[in-house]
Scaffold this motif. Structure first.
Motif, PDB file in Angstrom:
ATOM      1  N   PHE A 157      -1.261  -6.168  -6.462  1.00 38.33           N
ATOM      2  CA  PHE A 157      -1.993  -5.790  -7.217  1.00 38.33           C
ATOM      3  C   PHE A 157      -1.118  -4.716  -8.307  1.00 38.33           C
ATOM      4  CE2 PHE A 157      -5.586  -7.196  -5.258  1.00 38.33           C
ATOM      5  CZ  PHE A 157      -6.783  -7.002  -6.207  1.00 38.33           C
ATOM      6  N   GLY A 158      -0.304  -4.338  -8.290  1.00 40.39           N
ATOM      7  CA  GLY A 158       0.809  -3.709  -8.627  1.00 40.39           C
ATOM      8  C   GLY A 158       1.480  -4.792  -9.247  1.00 40.39           C
ATOM      9  N   LEU A 159       2.019  -5.729  -9.016  1.00 36.24           N
ATOM     10  CA  LEU A 159       3.374  -6.249  -9.829  1.00 36.24           C
ATOM     11  C   LEU A 159       2.840  -8.131 -10.301  1.00 36.24           C
ATOM     12  CD1 LEU A 159       6.765  -6.686  -9.455  1.00 36.24           C
ATOM     13  CD2 LEU A 159       6.353  -8.219  -7.605  1.00 36.24           C
ATOM     14  N   LEU A 160       1.816  -8.716  -9.450  1.00 34.27           N
ATOM     15  CA  LEU A 160       1.533  -9.628  -9.835  1.00 34.27           C
ATOM     16  C   LEU A 160      -0.135  -9.489 -11.358  1.00 34.27           C
ATOM     17  CD1 LEU A 160       1.938 -12.028  -6.181  1.00 34.27           C
ATOM     18  CD2 LEU A 160       3.688 -11.784  -8.059  1.00 34.27           C
ATOM     19  N   ILE A 161      -1.185  -8.778 -10.099  1.00 32.34           N
ATOM     20  CA  ILE A 161      -1.979  -8.852 -10.674  1.00 32.34           C
ATOM     21  C   ILE A 161      -2.382  -8.131 -12.495  1.00 32.34           C
ATOM     22  CG2 ILE A 161      -4.348  -8.752 -10.545  1.00 32.34           C
ATOM     23  CD1 ILE A 161      -3.785 -10.769  -8.726  1.00 32.34           C
ATOM     24  N   SER A 162      -1.931  -9.144 -13.796  1.00 33.61           N
ATOM     25  CA  SER A 162      -2.287  -7.961 -14.814  1.00 33.61           C
ATOM     26  C   SER A 162      -3.204  -8.467 -15.604  1.00 33.61           C
ATOM     27  CB  SER A 162      -1.401  -8.496 -15.793  1.00 33.61           C
ATOM     28  OG  SER A 162      -1.970  -9.992 -15.495  1.00 33.61           O
ATOM     29  N   ASP A 163      -4.863  -8.200 -14.875  1.00 33.81           N
ATOM     30  CA  ASP A 163      -6.290  -8.280 -14.869  1.00 33.81           C
ATOM     31  C   ASP A 163      -5.788  -6.810 -15.307  1.00 33.81           C
ATOM     32  OD1 ASP A 163      -8.497  -8.479 -15.904  1.00 33.81           O
ATOM     33  OD2 ASP A 163      -9.117  -9.590 -14.137  1.00 33.81           O
ATOM     34  N   LEU A 164      -7.016  -6.363 -16.587  1.00 25.94           N
ATOM     35  CA  LEU A 164      -7.241  -5.073 -16.752  1.00 25.94           C
ATOM     36  C   LEU A 164      -8.108  -4.503 -15.827  1.00 25.94           C
ATOM     37  CD1 LEU A 164      -6.497  -4.031 -20.065  1.00 25.94           C
ATOM     38  CD2 LEU A 164      -4.981  -3.400 -18.405  1.00 25.94           C
ATOM     39  N   GLY A 165      -8.861  -5.616 -15.708  1.00 24.45           N
ATOM     40  CA  GLY A 165     -10.418  -5.587 -14.890  1.00 24.45           C
ATOM     41  C   GLY A 165      -9.998  -4.869 -13.338  1.00 24.45           C
ATOM     42  N   ALA A 166      -9.435  -5.705 -12.879  1.00 21.76           N
ATOM     43  CA  ALA A 166      -9.043  -5.969 -11.086  1.00 21.76           C
ATOM     44  C   ALA A 166      -7.649  -5.187 -10.902  1.00 21.76           C
ATOM     45  CB  ALA A 166      -8.893  -7.383 -10.758  1.00 21.76           C
ATOM     46  N   ARG A 167      -6.668  -4.254 -11.295  1.00 23.12           N
ATOM     47  CA  ARG A 167      -6.179  -3.962 -10.822  1.00 23.12           C
ATOM     48  C   ARG A 167      -5.916  -2.238 -10.489  1.00 23.12           C
ATOM     49  NH1 ARG A 167      -0.524  -3.682 -14.253  1.00 23.12           N
ATOM     50  NH2 ARG A 167       0.850  -4.417 -12.454  1.00 23.12           N
ATOM     51  N   PRO A 168      -7.536  -1.846 -11.729  1.00 19.48           N
ATOM     52  CA  PRO A 168      -7.828  -0.628 -10.325  1.00 19.48           C
ATOM     53  C   PRO A 168      -8.693  -0.666  -9.756  1.00 19.48           C
ATOM     54  CG  PRO A 168      -8.346  -0.414 -13.479  1.00 19.48           C
ATOM     55  CD  PRO A 168      -7.908  -1.714 -12.514  1.00 19.48           C
ATOM     56  N   ALA A 169      -9.217  -1.615  -9.409  1.00 15.72           N
ATOM     57  CA  ALA A 169     -10.314  -2.136  -8.043  1.00 15.72           C
ATOM     58  C   ALA A 169      -9.245  -1.963  -7.116  1.00 15.72           C
ATOM     59  CB  ALA A 169     -11.021  -2.956  -8.043  1.00 15.72           C
ATOM     60  N   GLY A 170      -8.136  -2.761  -7.405  1.00 13.17           N
ATOM     61  CA  GLY A 170      -7.731  -3.484  -6.188  1.00 13.17           C
ATOM     62  C   GLY A 170      -6.455  -2.485  -5.761  1.00 13.17           C
ATOM     63  N   THR A 171      -5.931  -0.954  -6.811  1.00 10.51           N
ATOM     64  CA  THR A 171      -5.210  -0.329  -6.092  1.00 10.51           C
ATOM     65  C   THR A 171      -6.050   0.595  -5.005  1.00 10.51           C
ATOM     66  OG1 THR A 171      -5.322   0.778  -8.015  1.00 10.51           O
ATOM     67  CG2 THR A 171      -3.282  -0.749  -8.120  1.00 10.51           C
ATOM     68  N   LEU A 172      -7.134   0.784  -5.709  1.00  9.10           N
ATOM     69  CA  LEU A 172      -8.677   2.150  -5.145  1.00  9.10           C
ATOM     70  C   LEU A 172      -8.544   1.204  -3.438  1.00  9.10           C
ATOM     71  CD1 LEU A 172      -9.966   4.295  -5.402  1.00  9.10           C
ATOM     72  CD2 LEU A 172     -11.296   2.383  -5.601  1.00  9.10           C
ATOM     73  N   ILE A 173      -8.743  -0.770  -3.035  1.00  9.11           N
ATOM     74  CA  ILE A 173      -8.904  -0.601  -1.922  1.00  9.11           C
ATOM     75  C   ILE A 173      -7.545  -0.637  -1.063  1.00  9.11           C
ATOM     76  CG2 ILE A 173      -9.284  -2.930  -1.019  1.00  9.11           C
ATOM     77  CD1 ILE A 173     -11.208  -3.430  -3.469  1.00  9.11           C
ATOM     78  N   GLY A 174      -6.653  -0.807  -2.081  1.00  5.75           N
ATOM     79  CA  GLY A 174      -4.854  -0.777  -1.382  1.00  5.75           C
ATOM     80  C   GLY A 174      -5.309   0.765  -0.712  1.00  5.75           C
ATOM     81  N   GLY A 175      -5.163   1.522  -2.100  1.00 12.32           N
ATOM     82  CA  GLY A 175      -5.203   2.694  -1.005  1.00 12.32           C
ATOM     83  C   GLY A 175      -6.100   3.203   0.115  1.00 12.32           C
ATOM     84  N   ALA A 176      -7.557   2.596   0.428  1.00 20.50           N
ATOM     85  CA  ALA A 176      -8.353   3.103   1.524  1.00 20.50           C
ATOM     86  C   ALA A 176      -8.070   2.209   2.411  1.00 20.50           C
ATOM     87  CB  ALA A 176      -9.633   1.954   0.353  1.00 20.50           C
ATOM     88  N   MET A 177      -7.669   1.167   2.573  1.00 20.68           N
ATOM     89  CA  MET A 177      -6.921   0.761   3.812  1.00 20.68           C
ATOM     90  C   MET A 177      -5.413   1.928   3.793  1.00 20.68           C
ATOM     91  SD  MET A 177      -6.674  -3.962   3.049  1.00 20.68           S
ATOM     92  CE  MET A 177      -6.048  -3.665   1.600  1.00 20.68           C
ATOM     93  N   LEU A 178      -4.928   2.058   3.214  1.00 18.33           N
ATOM     94  CA  LEU A 178      -3.447   2.922   3.522  1.00 18.33           C
ATOM     95  C   LEU A 178      -4.367   3.878   4.473  1.00 18.33           C
ATOM     96  CD1 LEU A 178      -0.639   3.016   0.511  1.00 18.33           C
ATOM     97  CD2 LEU A 178      -0.456   1.899   3.261  1.00 18.33           C
ATOM     98  N   VAL A 179      -5.096   4.560   3.957  1.00 15.93           N
ATOM     99  CA  VAL A 179      -5.964   5.513   4.728  1.00 15.93           C
ATOM    100  C   VAL A 179      -6.554   5.490   6.445  1.00 15.93           C
ATOM    101  CG1 VAL A 179      -7.747   7.154   4.876  1.00 15.93           C
ATOM    102  CG2 VAL A 179      -6.606   7.025   3.029  1.00 15.93           C
ATOM    103  N   ALA A 180      -7.298   4.200   5.936  1.00 16.60           N
ATOM    104  CA  ALA A 180      -7.840   3.416   7.441  1.00 16.60           C
ATOM    105  C   ALA A 180      -6.225   3.089   8.583  1.00 16.60           C
ATOM    106  CB  ALA A 180      -8.047   2.205   6.897  1.00 16.60           C
ATOM    107  N   GLY A 181      -5.857   2.382   7.818  1.00 17.47           N
ATOM    108  CA  GLY A 181      -4.462   2.274   8.874  1.00 17.47           C
ATOM    109  C   GLY A 181      -3.910   3.358   9.651  1.00 17.47           C
ATOM    110  N   LEU A 182      -3.641   4.701   8.935  1.00 16.79           N
ATOM    111  CA  LEU A 182      -3.235   5.716   9.493  1.00 16.79           C
ATOM    112  C   LEU A 182      -3.754   6.404  10.294  1.00 16.79           C
ATOM    113  CD1 LEU A 182      -1.616   7.296   5.637  1.00 16.79           C
ATOM    114  CD2 LEU A 182       0.351   6.678   8.613  1.00 16.79           C
ATOM    115  N   LEU A 183      -4.782   6.006  10.133  1.00 13.55           N
ATOM    116  CA  LEU A 183      -6.290   7.280  10.682  1.00 13.55           C
ATOM    117  C   LEU A 183      -6.300   5.529  12.293  1.00 13.55           C
ATOM    118  CD1 LEU A 183      -9.193   7.659   8.229  1.00 13.55           C
ATOM    119  CD2 LEU A 183      -7.971   9.158   9.782  1.00 13.55           C
ATOM    120  N   VAL A 184      -5.874   4.572  12.023  1.00 17.05           N
ATOM    121  CA  VAL A 184      -6.084   4.065  13.396  1.00 17.05           C
ATOM    122  C   VAL A 184      -5.069   4.294  14.483  1.00 17.05           C
ATOM    123  CG1 VAL A 184      -5.968   1.606  14.252  1.00 17.05           C
ATOM    124  CG2 VAL A 184      -7.359   1.922  12.087  1.00 17.05           C
TER     125      VAL A 184
END
Length: 104
Positions: A60-87
């Motif tokens: 989402f940071g390098l390949l996706i250039s759509d302005l609507g999808a990029r913030p949602a994708g990075t937010l989902i990625g951040g949530a997955m990072l937190v979930a991985g750290l919790l596990v």
């Protein structure tokens, strides 16, 4: 995202994923973490989620250039990072009793 950021991020994600696969399949954890990890397979799943989240952020940071999808994708990625750290933290706190060796 620039290429000089993407290549090291991809390498770090690959190393974390390799360590996660080793922990899930064999119960092997890096020597510096063996003392702290009580459930290596749970810890390995957390590492795999973390590696996937890093790759998600990379896409989402390098390949996706759509302005609507990029913030949602990075937010989902951040949530997955937190979930991985919790596990990974759950793998350190709960679980079976490890012996002193490299494999259980």
């Amino acid at each position: 995202m620039k290429l000089y950021l993407a290549v090291p991020l991809a390498l770090v994600a690959l190393l974390i994923a390799a360590s996660g696969v080793a922990a899930v399949t064999r119960g092997w954890v890096l020597p510096m973490n063996r003392r702290h990890v009580r459930a290596p397979r749970v810890y390995g799943w957390g590492q795999l989620v973390l590696a996937f989240a890093l790759c998600w952020q990379l896409v989402f940071g390098l390949l996706i250039s759509d302005l609507g999808a990029r913030p949602a994708g990075t937010l989902i990625g951040g949530a997955m990072l937190v979930a991985g750290l919790l596990v990974m933290m759950m793998g350190q706190l709960a679980g079976g009793h490890r012996k002193g060796g490299g494999t259980p």
